[in-house]
Design a protein around this motif. Structure first.
Motif, PDB file in Angstrom:
ATOM      1  N   ALA A 148       0.816  -1.216   0.000  1.00 20.35           N
ATOM      2  CA  ALA A 148       0.000   0.000   0.000  1.00 20.35           C
ATOM      3  C   ALA A 148       0.846   1.259   0.000  1.00 20.35           C
ATOM      4  CB  ALA A 148      -0.946   0.003   1.196  1.00 20.35           C
ATOM      5  N   ASP A 149       2.084   1.164   0.484  1.00 19.70           N
ATOM      6  CA  ASP A 149       2.980   2.315   0.472  1.00 19.70           C
ATOM      7  C   ASP A 149       3.524   2.596  -0.923  1.00 19.70           C
ATOM      8  OD1 ASP A 149       2.934   3.211   3.101  1.00 19.70           O
ATOM      9  OD2 ASP A 149       4.395   1.725   3.760  1.00 19.70           O
ATOM     10  N   LEU A 150       3.741   1.549  -1.698  1.00 22.95           N
ATOM     11  CA  LEU A 150       4.452   1.688  -2.969  1.00 22.95           C
ATOM     12  C   LEU A 150       3.560   1.515  -4.184  1.00 22.95           C
ATOM     13  CD1 LEU A 150       7.633  -0.344  -1.988  1.00 22.95           C
ATOM     14  CD2 LEU A 150       7.307   2.119  -1.888  1.00 22.95           C
ATOM     15  N   ALA A 151       2.500   0.751  -4.074  1.00 20.89           N
ATOM     16  CA  ALA A 151       1.602   0.512  -5.216  1.00 20.89           C
ATOM     17  C   ALA A 151       0.170   0.412  -4.715  1.00 20.89           C
ATOM     18  CB  ALA A 151       2.006  -0.753  -5.963  1.00 20.89           C
ATOM     19  N   PRO A 152      -0.417   1.536  -4.307  1.00 20.60           N
ATOM     20  CA  PRO A 152      -1.796   1.498  -3.786  1.00 20.60           C
ATOM     21  C   PRO A 152      -2.814   1.381  -4.912  1.00 20.60           C
ATOM     22  CG  PRO A 152      -0.969   3.741  -3.757  1.00 20.60           C
ATOM     23  CD  PRO A 152       0.172   2.883  -4.227  1.00 20.60           C
TER      24      PRO A 152
END
Length: 703
Positions: free
Chosen positions: A73-77
């Motif tokens: 979720a931090d890098l590819a939400p």
């Protein structure tokens, strides 16, 4: 009405100034990770630039890097069906292999209310032992399960939840690729935030021959004989009876086009097809168009629409990148002369990190089987190299994060806009001098409005919109930064000028001078008046009530950002700006009919949409209440008894008592022209008449 103003203004202010919320951010802390990764593993400190923790292992006297752990979720939400991204804790080693994938949270309806989380937890366990260097495909037919190799890997999907697991798969791969590129030296160590960006402002009309010659469209034609040569000397030779019987028959005749590049997509598709394709792509997404004839297709018999094809693969810098079918029916331009070709549009999401400025390698795996019960498979690949010419993209440079390149490429346009804004600011600052000559002012205003429509709108695509506000609100609520705004320099410059003008003069500067659709409406209205089309002027009470409607629409749109992105996307279509200006009326008929209908309405009711329906105008009206100047000159006779300006105000923004309602004023300066005219302003005419009267004096007779 005053209470409604306060409520809407408060809601807008809260949304625009809200602190970033952690709704889509990761939830892991260092202490929690230490608990999950006990000794001999050591969890390092979170990277300052990339949301990932290094994992170390003590080996005698040395400390070795084991890999990285991060949350997807931090890098590819990537939003799921509920609108909320799934969140996985992903661990990869230093060679790009998956050590573990753990589901932290998800809101997929099928796993919450239907199947339960059990099948999902089993699904994510399958990543362990796989590698980013493999093309990972979700196997939907377990009866024909395939064995992985160095280049390919297959994981079992979840029946009745194929769409949800594809989203999860994309999230895992996109996040892991970002870490691998930035921390593990994949993609030659290139920073994934500094990749090139496709230029949307470049378009050349090209023939099919020119597209092929310039490398914008790749072509591969293979016969059965050519394919048989690929398997020569292997156990796969001679297994294709049709190829042996008709060796010269076309196996596949394929054209591959980078369709999201305007000079490619607009040349290979019809205008309607191009518009349809663009409507399915988010900012930063890419689209590949595959057109083919022959006995072989990239879409197999068991292919599921909307999934990833295993018959056409893409790699860049040795790393596989997913291309997902868009399930679109697109019409090709007649100039291509491919009437019988099958057409497939494939989408590459922005999070995949495709760099349009780097070489791409496409491959078509050709598989033959030997045996019936447990068939042995043999695969050979046909390669297609593709490199987008440099003039069609902006390269990422140094630490620029690539947006500076966009500003540099639009330097000339920004210079023209800067000069125009300086001229407008000077004119508005000297409005009484400009308005002293009504004929001269009319020519200046008509010329500037034409400039706004032609240059600001259609050429530079500088139409400000409610989408600017909803985009900022959604980014803040999602905890994302606002750097995406910098990729549109025209919008940034216009916003800076509008912010200053709101402070000085209020809403009217943008709505009356710089809004392309507003200018188009005004020119339409003036043309209608010139043609003597009857003009409808609503009663004061009706006009005032209808003007409230745009504030209601603004409140609905901004409130929708708190709930569902899909709802917001639908509500913002209340604005016709995208149809009329951005897409130049090249869109499906309901949108075009709506935009044209509003222009026709403005032929009878002056600037109908701007006055009664425009949510963006409502937002500017609210923000403009902080203006410093009551800049329209007034005389004591204005309103008592003179009503000239009120009756001639097409916007009905002057009250019977002569007071100007600045929230509804479009700064057309018509009332200022009247104020300065000794032929139109009744108090001035009376004053001049009095000054010219010769007093009657008694004649003094000499004695």
């Amino acid at each position: 009405m005053r209470i409604l103003f306060k409520l809407v203004f408060t809601m807008l202010a809260l949304l625009m100034t809200a602190a970033p919320a952690p709704a889509l951010a990761g939830v892991m802390t260092h202490d929690e990770l230490v608990r999950r990764f006990p000794a001999p593993l050591i969890v390092g400190q979170k990277d300052a630039e990339l949301a990932a923790w290094p994992l170390f292992k003590q080996n005698a006297t040395a400390t070795e890097l084991v890999g990285y752990v991060f949350e997807s979720a931090d890098l590819a939400p990537i939003p799921g069906f509920s609108g909320v991204p799934p969140n996985m804790l992903v661990t990869i080693d230093t060679k790009g292999g998956f050590l573990d994938v753990v589901m932290l949270s998800q809101h997929e309806p099928v796993f919450l209310d239907g199947l339960g989380e059990g099948p999902l937890l089993q699904f994510v366990k399958q990543y362990q032992g796989l590698s980013l260097k493999q093309s990972i495909s979700i196997e939907t037919n377990t009866k024909r399960a395939r064995h992985p190799d160095a280049a390919h890997a297959y994981i079992d999907g979840v029946s009745k939840a194929t769409a949800s697991v594809r989203i999860i798969n994309q999230s895992v791969l996109a996040a892991a690729l970002k870490v691998a590129r930035k921390k593990l030296g994949f993609a030659a160590g290139r920073d994934p935030d500094m990749i090139a960006r496709v230029r949307q402002d470049v378009f050349d009309s090209r023939s099919t021959e020119q597209l092929l010659a310039d490398g914008l469209v790749a072509h591969l034609r293979v016969s059965n004989r050519d394919v048989e040569k690929l398997f020569a000397g292997s156990p796969g030779a001679g297994l294709d009876a049709q190829a042996l019987q008709r060796p010269d028959e076309v196996f596949i005749d394929l054209y591959l086009a980078y369709a999201s590049v305007p000079s490619v997509g607009r040349n290979v598709l019809t205008a309607r097809g191009w518009t349809k394709l663009k409507g399915r792509l988010d900012d930063g997404d890419h689209a590949m168009l595959v057109m083919s004839t022959g006995r072989h297709s990239i879409i197999g018999e068991e292919f599921v629409r909307g999934s990833v094809s295993d018959r056409l693969l893409l790699k860049q810098d040795g790393l596989p990148i997913d291309m997902r079918d868009l399930d679109l029916e697109l019409a090709l331009a007649d100039s291509l002369h491919l009437p019988d070709a099958s057409v497939t549009a494939l989408r590459i999401i922005s999070q995949a990190g495709l760099d349009p400025g780097s070489p791409m390698e496409f491959s078509l795996p050709i598989t033959r089987s030997k045996g019936i019960v447990y068939p042995e498979r043999f695969t050979r690949e046909l390669k297609i190299a593709y490199r987008l010419p440099a003039r069609f993209y902006l390269a990422g440079e140094g630490n620029n994060k690539s947006w500076q390149g966009v500003w540099g490429s639009r330097r000339d346009e920004l210079l023209v806009l800067g000069v125009a804004l300086a001229v407008l600011a000077l004119a508005l600052a000297m409005q009484r001098r400009l308005s002293a000559n009504g004929r001269r002012f009319a020519w200046f205003r008509a010329g500037f409005l034409a400039f706004t429509v032609g240059f600001v709108g259609y050429y530079a695509q500088g139409q400000l919109s409610i989408v600017n506000l909803t985009g900022v609100a959604q980014a803040l609520l999602a905890g994302r930064g606002l750097e995406f705004l910098l990729f549109d320099p025209m919008t940034v410059v216009l916003w800076l000028f509008v912010a200053l003008s709101l402070l000085l003069w209020g809403r009217g500067t943008f709505c009356g001078w710089l809004c392309p659709f507003g200018a188009l409406q005004e020119l339409t209205g003036k043309l209608a008046q010139w043609l003597h089309i009857p003009q409808l002027k609503l009663r004061g009470v009706t006009d005032a009530r209808l003007k409230i409607l745009k504030y209601v629409l603004l409140a609905l749109i901004m409130a929708s950002t708190l709930f569902q992105t899909e709802l917001t996307d639908k509500l913002v279509e209340l604005e016709p700006f995208k149809t009329a200006i951005t897409l130049n009326f090249v869109r499906s008929w309901p949108y075009v009919a709506y935009a044209v209908g509003l222009l026709l309405a403005s032929s009878f009711v002056y600037k109908f949409f701007c006055r009664y329906l425009c949510p963006f105008g409502a937002a500017l009206a609210l923000l403009g209440r902080v203006r410093l100047l009551d800049w329209i000159p007034r005389r004591s006779e204005c309103g008592t008894p003179c009503q000239t300006c009120r009756h001639r105000c097409d916007y009905q923004a002057i009250k019977p008592d002569g007071k100007v309602v600045y929230e509804e004023c479009f700064q057309c300066l018509d009332c200022v022209v009247i104020y300065e005219s000794d032929e139109k302003c009744a108090p001035l005419m009376l004053e001049l008449k009095r000054s010219r009267t010769i007093p009657i004096m008694p004649v003094q007779r000499s004695s």
